[in-house]
Design a protein around this motif. Structure first.
Motif: not given
Lengths: 344, 350
Positions: A163, A166, A171, B300, B321, B323-325
């Motif tokens: 992560e 990313h 990403p 999210q 963000h 997507d970073r969960w």
């Protein structure tokens, strides 16, 4: 047992029978045997040459990544799933350096090209070595001796590291072009020899020889090997196995980073998941070789590399299962791997 | 009565009892309490994952072996039904055949993997399963004639389970009881039955042996239990349960593809659910699954809002963000392995 009465003249130890000595050497002959069998099956010399080189290059790269993992396990009984993170991070750091040195990469000079690659490799190794140190401190240290927790925690570390990649690099996957001098191939008659593969094989062989030299010829290596056999005894003799372990962990992480850069240049594309994908191959190699054994790891890596390339040519449908099949066969023949060491 | 149903393994904590009753009632009445497709979908996913995570806990929490092939068995169950329904659309016979085939393949594969890798060193098992599962995933996407490849399979389930079917002419509590709700209750009751069955298994003498092996395999062997056999059987049982969870998912989603059943991402989700909920207790699996899936579906959105609200600041918007969960859950995971190895349920029971 008449000899025991006369300790002054101990009987010469009879050498073990030839068959036994050959059996002990057997694992070392597997790779040459595979190359010969490959030639017989493929039957086409140029294709065989290309595939063998590709297999050796792949095997060498996997060996570089796997050697650290197997030593860490052998020395401290730590199974590090986070090793995959070091591979990814190494690749990303290396890629950043190479992209920053774009001018050197595209310069028509072999030395500038190599300088860029060496700079990338050194930076990646420094970063992953440092990361390995932090990883050992923060993540691995509290869970010594508990396999279950080790697997879980290092897996967690892998997730977090992926992560973070990313987060830092975005990403998307990053395409990576090889430096000018390492693109393309030398052609001898019908045999095409890809330049980068030659470099990968050379680099892998140098690292194997250096590692073997360090393990067999230096005092440090002696202590590491002794620690793999019996850590408690080494500790009792007054050496701090913990320091050795940190050293090996950092060195192993740095090697993973180096492997990551090499793999990234080989695939010419890097993603955050690549560490986990390569880790699967690394695990197969480590299991085949026997946990903790550097020589076994080397033999196993070359076997996996050759197997993947030969089956990819002979029977593409089988290719993806071939490494699993190889692992199953080896485990049935030698349940603890080809060249097991130390702990049972 | 309740004691028998729960096999004598009561929650043993007031808060946990309340939580479990709330989960049970919430899921049982989900179609009426939370109308709407998204809510119903979340509830069905929770039901399936409770079974899947509990079956994983059978291995990780009770027997102490780490497997990375659990999604493979889940996928085998799902694909069994999916392939059969693809060949014979809308028939119950296809479902029966699919369940039987999926179960047989999953259990047989689990026993084989167990026999050759649990025999030597249990630590091999984690690595071997990871390798086998990843190969299986590639295999599933390559056999596109059978599995539909990367696209997966979309198929027709029996008419009783489709929205076109009406159980009653009139609305019940303001909700039209269509085939979708029948499907939900099929999933719910099957999940409940499987959960109770697993509770029965772990509280049987067999389950006690598994726990003994987890605590001290050497001692268990010395007491005369063949640890290899018990571990392998536990592996087979877990695989069978995971395959049944896969069947339920296939019946609910009416779609089966590699990303929704076989991916390593789901494996990591399962791992997080077990550890956060609590290893070594099936209630932990249930609590973990509920929290995780609610978080996944609703957190999210929250993170997205936070990210927008903090848009001016450096770095922080990226950290929150949506997507970073997984980053935050990963950190939570590491912390819970260190500080709460018994998870939420272990905390509550203290």
């Amino acid at each position: 047992m008449s000899d025991t009465s006369n300790p002054a003249a101990p009987a010469a130890i009879a050498p073990p029978p030839l068959a036994e000595r050959l059996a002990a050497q057997l694992p070392y002959w597997i790779v040459p045997a595979m190359v010969v069998v490959g030639l017989a099956l493929i039957g086409d010399l140029p294709a065989w040459g290309t595939l063998t080189l590709a297999g050796l290059a792949m095997g060498m790269m996997i060996f570089v990544m796997a050697s650290g993992l197997t030593l860490v396990f052998g020395l401290m009984d730590v199974l590090n799933f986070g090793h995959g993170a070091f591979i990814s991070v190494g690749a990303f750091v290396g890629a950043s350096v190479m992209l920053a040195l774009g001018g050197w990469m595209t310069a028509p000079s072999l030395w500038l090209n190599l300088a860029a690659v060496v700079a990338a490799i050194l930076t990646a190794m420094a970063v992953t070595g440092g990361l390995g140190y932090a990883f050992e401190r923060v993540i691995v240290r509290p869970v010594y001796g508990a396999h279950l927790k080790q697997i879980l925690v290092t897996m967690g570390g892998l997730i977090v590291a992926e992560e973070l990649i990313h987060l830092i690099w975005g990403p998307n996957e990053i395409p990576l072009t090889r430096p000018l001098a390492l693109r393309g191939a030398w052609v001898f008659g019908e045999v095409a020899i890809e330049k980068y593969r030659v470099l990968a094989v050379a680099l892998g062989a140098i690292i194997f020889l250096a590692l073997r030299w360090a393990l067999v010829r230096t005092k440090l290596g002696l202590l590491i090997r002794a620690g793999v056999e019996n850590a408690e005894m080494v500790e009792a003799l007054g050496y701090r196995v913990r320091m050795l372990f940190i050293l090996v962990f950092v060195a192993g992480s740095a090697l993973a980073g180096l492997g990551g850069v090499m793999w990234g240049l080989y695939e010419e594309l890097i993603t955050a998941q690549m560490g986990l994908n390569v880790l699967i191959l690394v695990f197969i190699v480590v299991i085949i070789g026997g946990l903790g054994s550097v020589e076994g790891c080397f033999v196993g890596a070359l076997m996996v590399g050759l197997m993947a390339n030969y089956t990819g040519y002979l029977a593409p449908k089988l290719a993806l299962g071939s490494n699993i099949l190889l692992m199953v066969i080896v485990l049935m023949w030698r349940p603890r791997g080809l060249l097991p060491v130390g702990k049972g | 009565m309740i004691g028998t149903l729960l096999s004598g393994d009561l929650p043993r904590s007031k808060v946990l009892s309340v939580v479990m009753v709330a989960i049970l009632l919430g899921l049982a009445l989900a179609p009426f309490l939370f109308p709407g497709t998204r809510a119903l979908n979340t509830a069905a996913t929770i039901c399936v994952f409770i079974v899947l995570v509990a079956s994983y806990d059978l291995l990780l929490g009770y027997t102490g072996i780490v497997s990375f092939a659990h999604t493979m068995f889940y996928g085998i169950g799902a694909y069994g039904v999916a392939i059969m329904l693809d060949r014979m659309p809308g028939s119950w016979a296809a479902i029966g055949l699919g369940v039987a085939a999926g179960l047989a393949v999953a259990v047989a594969l689990a026993l084989v993997i167990g026999l050759f890798s649990l025999r030597v060193q249990a630590i091999f098992f984690a690595m071997v399963t990871l390798a086998v599962a990843s190969a299986f995933m590639i295999l599933a996407s390559q056999l596109s004639g059978l599995t539909g490849g990367e696209d997966g399979l979309t198929y027709r389930v029996p008419r009783v389970l489709t929205p076109a079917f009406k159980l009653f002419q009139d609305k019940l509590f303001g909700v039209r009881v269509d085939g979708r709700i029948v499907d939900y209750y099929l999933v719910f009751f099957a999940a409940l039955a499987l959960f109770l069955l697993m509770l029965r298994i772990v509280n049987s003498p067999f389950g006690r042996v598994l726990q003994a092996i987890r605590e001290n395999p050497f001692r268990a062997e010395a007491l005369g239990y063949r640890t290899v056999v018990y571990r392998t059987v536990a592996n087979g049982l877990g695989a069978g349960m995971a395959a049944l969870a896969g069947v339920l998912m296939a019946l609910w989603q009416k779609y089966t593809g590699p990303d929704t059943t076989l991916s390593l991402g789901i494996m990591i989700d399962i791992l997080l659910m077990v550890v956060i909920g609590g290893m070594g207790t099936l209630y932990g699996a249930a609590v973990g699954a509920v929290i995780f899936i609610l978080a996944k579906n609703y957190l999210q959105g929250l993170m997205g809002a936070a990210s927008e609200a903090l848009a001016g600041l450096p770095l922080i918007p990226h950290l929150v963000h949506p997507d970073r969960w997984l980053l935050w859950l990963g950190i939570l995971f590491i912390l819970s392995v260190y500080f709460f190895p018994t998870g939420i349920v272990g905390r509550l029971r203290k």
